[in-house]
Scaffold this active site. Structure first.
Site, mmCIF file in Angstrom:
data_model
loop_
_atom_site.group_PDB
_atom_site.id
_atom_site.type_symbol
_atom_site.label_atom_id
_atom_site.label_comp_id
_atom_site.label_asym_id
_atom_site.label_seq_id
_atom_site.Cartn_x
_atom_site.Cartn_y
_atom_site.Cartn_z
ATOM 1 N N SER A 142 27.840 38.218 43.996
ATOM 2 C CA SER A 142 26.730 38.031 44.936
ATOM 3 C C SER A 142 25.639 37.298 44.171
ATOM 4 C CB SER A 142 26.225 39.413 45.364
ATOM 5 O OG SER A 142 24.940 39.337 45.919
ATOM 6 N N TYR A 155 24.065 48.373 43.628
ATOM 7 C CA TYR A 155 24.717 47.110 44.033
ATOM 8 C C TYR A 155 24.460 46.021 42.998
ATOM 9 C CZ TYR A 155 26.164 43.399 47.345
ATOM 10 O OH TYR A 155 26.791 42.344 47.971
#
Ligand code: NAD
Length: 260
Positions: A142, A155
């Site tokens: 990401s 995350y």
């Protein structure tokens, strides 16, 4: 057909980005294993692919559970003979400030993102080495593999960790012609993101529209979401690249949100 006679496993492929990658690979001639927690949806994606004359198999796999990963990869090899491509894509998000984040939520996210990446890599790489066909391992990172955002401690930690794992796999895999790379998308409007818009709005005390404009897309060059098709195009590029010239890399696809 860029992936003719290749066999690909895509985890988390019952929805969103993984589903798009599965369809893209199948159109390019790969036999695709749709590995997901949700077997009903995985089977539905496999049926869509078969309806378009592709080859696909849905398997039930919780990527954080060793025995389910081993069993799912075994099913894939039994069905299609080998594994050439792994897309370690399954993932979840969790929104909380650190002072409120429970240890259980921290561990759950890391188990899916990091244990899952390790377990699927280990299982698939053994088959890649054994078959002597080489392979391509792709991790779904990401922009949060490069940048931090508030409220996303587990995350951001996990997505940074995938880059480390990728680099080790690239070094160890080279002599077997196994490559490893990371895709780092910006925000894509999948169920994972639709869920966090109201959560962030509540946590930050702002409107949902403000979450999109002033947080998610604020630093893009054009205020646009990245699409599943954009990410699948990068996944095809990594999967079909022929040599170790492209390994150990991470590629950001984010409308310029993050520039290297
Ligand atoms: P999604 O929620 O649409 O799909 C995720 C899929 O993973 C679902 O089918 C779900 O059932 C499956 N899954 C969840 N836990 C699992 C587990 N333990 N084992 C197996 N499958 C499991 O999400 P998405 O947006 O398509 O996300 C896919 C990946 O892309 C994730 O790793 C996510 O972090 C990453 N990513 C997404 C975005 C985005 O903006 N959507 C941006 C960057 C990276």
């Amino acid at each position: 057909m860029l992936l003719k006679d290749k066999v690909a496993i895509v985890t988390g492929a019952a929805s969103g980005i993984g589903k798009e990658i599965a369809h893209t690979y199948a159109r390019e001639g790969a036999s695709v294993v749709i590995a997901d927690l949700d077997l009903t949806q995985a089977n539905a994606v496999a049926e869509e692919i078969k309806a378009n004359q592709g080859q696909a198999l849905g398997v039930k796999m919780d990527v954080s559970r060793e025995e389910e990963v081993e069993h799912g990869v075994e099913q894939a090899v039994n069905a299609f003979g080998s594994i050439d491509i792994l897309v370690s894509n399954a993932g979840i998000q969790h929104i909380d400030p650190i002072e409120k984040l429970s240890f259980a939520d921290w561990k759950k996210l890391l188990a899916i993102q990091l244990d899952g990446a390790f377990l699927t890599t280990r299982s698939c790489i053994r088959h890649m080495y054994e078959s002597k066909r080489g392979g391509s391992i792709i991790y779904m990172g990401s922009v949060h593999s490069k940048e931090a955002s508030m409220l996303k401690a587990p995350y951001v930690t996990a997505k940074h960790g995938l880059i480390g794992l990728c680099k080790v796999v690239a070094k160890e895999g080279a002599k077997h012609n196994v490559r490893a790379n990371v895709i780092c998308p910006g925000f894509v409007r999948t169920p994972l993101v639709e869920k966090q818009i109201p959560e962030q709005a509540k946590n930050l005390g702002i409107s949902e529209e403000a979450v999109i404009k002033t947080i998610m897309l604020k630093d893009t060059v054009d205020g646009e979401f990245t699409t599943t098709e954009d990410v699948a195009a990068v996944a095809l590029f990594f999967a079909s690249f022929q040599s170790n010239a492209l390994t150990g890399q991470s590629l950001v696809v984010s409308h310029g949100w993050f520039m290297q």
